[in-house]
Motif scaffolding. Structure first.
Motif, PDB file in Angstrom:
ATOM      1  N   THR A   9      56.986  90.387   8.287  1.00 16.20           N
ATOM      2  CA  THR A   9      56.571  89.138   7.660  1.00 16.20           C
ATOM      3  C   THR A   9      55.436  88.486   8.429  1.00 16.20           C
ATOM      4  O   THR A   9      55.133  87.311   8.206  1.00 16.20           O
ATOM      5  N   GLY A  11      51.743  87.374   9.439  1.00 17.60           N
ATOM      6  CA  GLY A  11      50.511  87.098   8.731  1.00 17.60           C
ATOM      7  C   GLY A  11      49.552  86.408   9.682  1.00 17.60           C
ATOM      8  O   GLY A  11      49.961  85.704  10.601  1.00 17.60           O
ATOM      9  N   SER A  23      54.595  93.758  10.802  1.00 16.50           N
ATOM     10  CA  SER A  23      53.521  93.501   9.837  1.00 16.50           C
ATOM     11  C   SER A  23      53.357  94.628   8.822  1.00 16.50           C
ATOM     12  O   SER A  23      52.245  94.939   8.407  1.00 16.50           O
ATOM     13  N   ASP A  38      51.206  95.954   0.137  1.00 12.28           N
ATOM     14  CA  ASP A  38      50.442  95.527   1.313  1.00 12.28           C
ATOM     15  C   ASP A  38      50.917  96.183   2.613  1.00 12.28           C
ATOM     16  O   ASP A  38      51.440  95.525   3.526  1.00 12.28           O
ATOM     17  N   HIS A  69      46.985  93.620   5.624  1.00 10.21           N
ATOM     18  CA  HIS A  69      47.604  93.998   4.356  1.00 10.21           C
ATOM     19  C   HIS A  69      47.315  95.449   3.964  1.00 10.21           C
ATOM     20  O   HIS A  69      47.920  95.948   3.013  1.00 10.21           O
ATOM     21  N   TYR A 160      54.470  87.368  -6.534  1.00  7.38           N
ATOM     22  CA  TYR A 160      53.955  87.523  -5.168  1.00  7.38           C
ATOM     23  C   TYR A 160      52.679  86.709  -5.021  1.00  7.38           C
ATOM     24  O   TYR A 160      51.658  87.013  -5.637  1.00  7.38           O
ATOM     25  N   THR A 162      49.961  86.101  -2.643  1.00  5.73           N
ATOM     26  CA  THR A 162      49.354  86.651  -1.435  1.00  5.73           C
ATOM     27  C   THR A 162      48.506  85.580  -0.753  1.00  5.73           C
ATOM     28  O   THR A 162      48.507  84.412  -1.141  1.00  5.73           O
ATOM     29  N   ASP A 163      47.762  85.965   0.269  1.00  5.05           N
ATOM     30  CA  ASP A 163      46.954  85.004   1.024  1.00  5.05           C
ATOM     31  C   ASP A 163      45.976  84.275   0.104  1.00  5.05           C
ATOM     32  O   ASP A 163      45.242  84.902  -0.674  1.00  5.05           O
ATOM     33  N   ASN A 183      53.174  83.974   0.759  1.00  2.00           N
ATOM     34  CA  ASN A 183      52.573  84.120   2.081  1.00  2.00           C
ATOM     35  C   ASN A 183      52.135  82.753   2.590  1.00  2.00           C
ATOM     36  O   ASN A 183      51.298  82.089   1.975  1.00  2.00           O
ATOM     37  N   VAL A 185      51.088  81.245   6.465  1.00  2.00           N
ATOM     38  CA  VAL A 185      50.954  81.639   7.866  1.00  2.00           C
ATOM     39  C   VAL A 185      50.523  80.492   8.771  1.00  2.00           C
ATOM     40  O   VAL A 185      50.442  80.678   9.989  1.00  2.00           O
ATOM     41  N   HIS A 195      44.353  79.639   3.879  1.00  4.20           N
ATOM     42  CA  HIS A 195      45.762  79.983   3.778  1.00  4.20           C
ATOM     43  C   HIS A 195      46.548  78.778   3.275  1.00  4.20           C
ATOM     44  O   HIS A 195      46.117  77.620   3.425  1.00  4.20           O
TER      45      HIS A 195
END
Length: 289
Positions: A9, A11, A23, A38, A69, A160, A162-163, A183, A185, A195
């Motif tokens: 997990t 990031g 990661s 990813d 990723h 999902y 993502t970033d 995601n 972080v 982010h």
């Protein structure tokens, strides 16, 4: 049975390069299909450690090409194809991960899946015999193509995020999801990095409204075996290899506990502003070291 296994997990570059958390991305087992999303650094190693079989993968998905990723995408393609001796499987990836000045998927490994590659783009949708993968929105993240995804299976939908930085339309894109992986972080804003922040996740969840989850406590994965007895080396005060391993594991545990506390603080901040339990939202501080 369908489920998700987090191979890591982590990031952001500092957490990844220091390996405070693993990661490797996450492995979806949905309606009999195995999908790796990813595959960051360590994805192959973590898969094997957790008893998963990369040769049983049906599909690999890259939400975007950043190294945290995509680092293991080539070796996971090779593993999915049985070291190239059993060409099979599928890759879904944005166009800039495949072409242009800086592609991340090596050309020679594409033959291992018979060039069965589909390009992610707005409006993309494909079926994997019972699992539908759909691009629901393009994210705003640095200078790369990045896509939010939905996986539909057995009458359920997993989203999902993502970033990305927060932008108008993001929460609405994930309405109707039964499960949501997000995601996040960073705790504080920094204009250099695009982010999500805790308050952004709250805004997403209040609109997307995934159903409340009922999590089971997870424990760090590891090999199970009989406890080794203390031998003569211990009685003489000499540290055996087994004792040194235990000390090393204790140091690793302290690192994990520090990372766990930081994640738990993030979770508490979000829960204070969101009335439902949402561990299925992917924010839970799962111990993955």
């Amino acid at each position: 049975m369908s489920g998700v296994t987090f191979l890591g997990t982590a990031g952001g570059r500092m957490v990844v390069t220091s390996q405070l958390r693993k990661s490797g991305g996450f492995w979806l087992s949905l309606a009999g299909k195995n999908i790796l999303v990813d595959p960051g650094p360590g994805s192959l190693m973590r898969s094997v450690e957790l008893g998963l079989k990369p040769a049983h993968l049906d599909c690999i998905v890259l939400s975007h090409k950043h190294i945290d990723h995509s680092n293991d995408v080539n070796i996971m393609i090779e593993a999915m194809s049985g070291g190239s001796f059993r060409p099979r499987g599928m890759l879904l990836a944005p166009s800039d991960a495949l072409e242009g000045d800086d592609p991340v998927v090596l050309r020679y490994v594409r033959n291992y899946i018979r060039n069965n590659i589909k390009v992610l783009e707005p409006g993309f949708k494909c079926s994997l015999d019972g699992v539908t993968v759909e691009v629901v929105i393009r994210m705003t993240h640095a200078d790369v193509e990045a896509y939010g995804l939905k996986f539909s299976f057995d009458g359920k939908t997993l989203g999902y995020v993502t970033d990305t930085k927060f932008f108008s339309g993001l929460p609405e894109a994930f309405k109707g999801c039964d499960y949501l992986i997000v995601n996040m972080v960073r705790m504080t804003h920094d204009a250099r990095f695009e982010h999500l922040l805790p308050e952004d996740v709250i805004r997403v969840l209040k609109v997307a409204k995934p159903p409340p989850g009922h999590p089971q406590p997870l424990r760090p994965a590891g090999r199970q075996g009989k406890t080794r007895s203390r031998g003569p080396a211990h009685r003489k005060g000499v540290q055996s290899p087994h004792h040194r391993r235990r000390r090393r594991h204790a140091v690793q545990l302290r690192h994990w506990q520090s990372s766990y506390r930081a994640y738990h603080q993030q979770l508490q901040l979000i829960q204070a502003n969101y009335s439902q339990t949402f561990y299925h939202g992917g924010i839970a501080p799962y111990p993955d070291n």
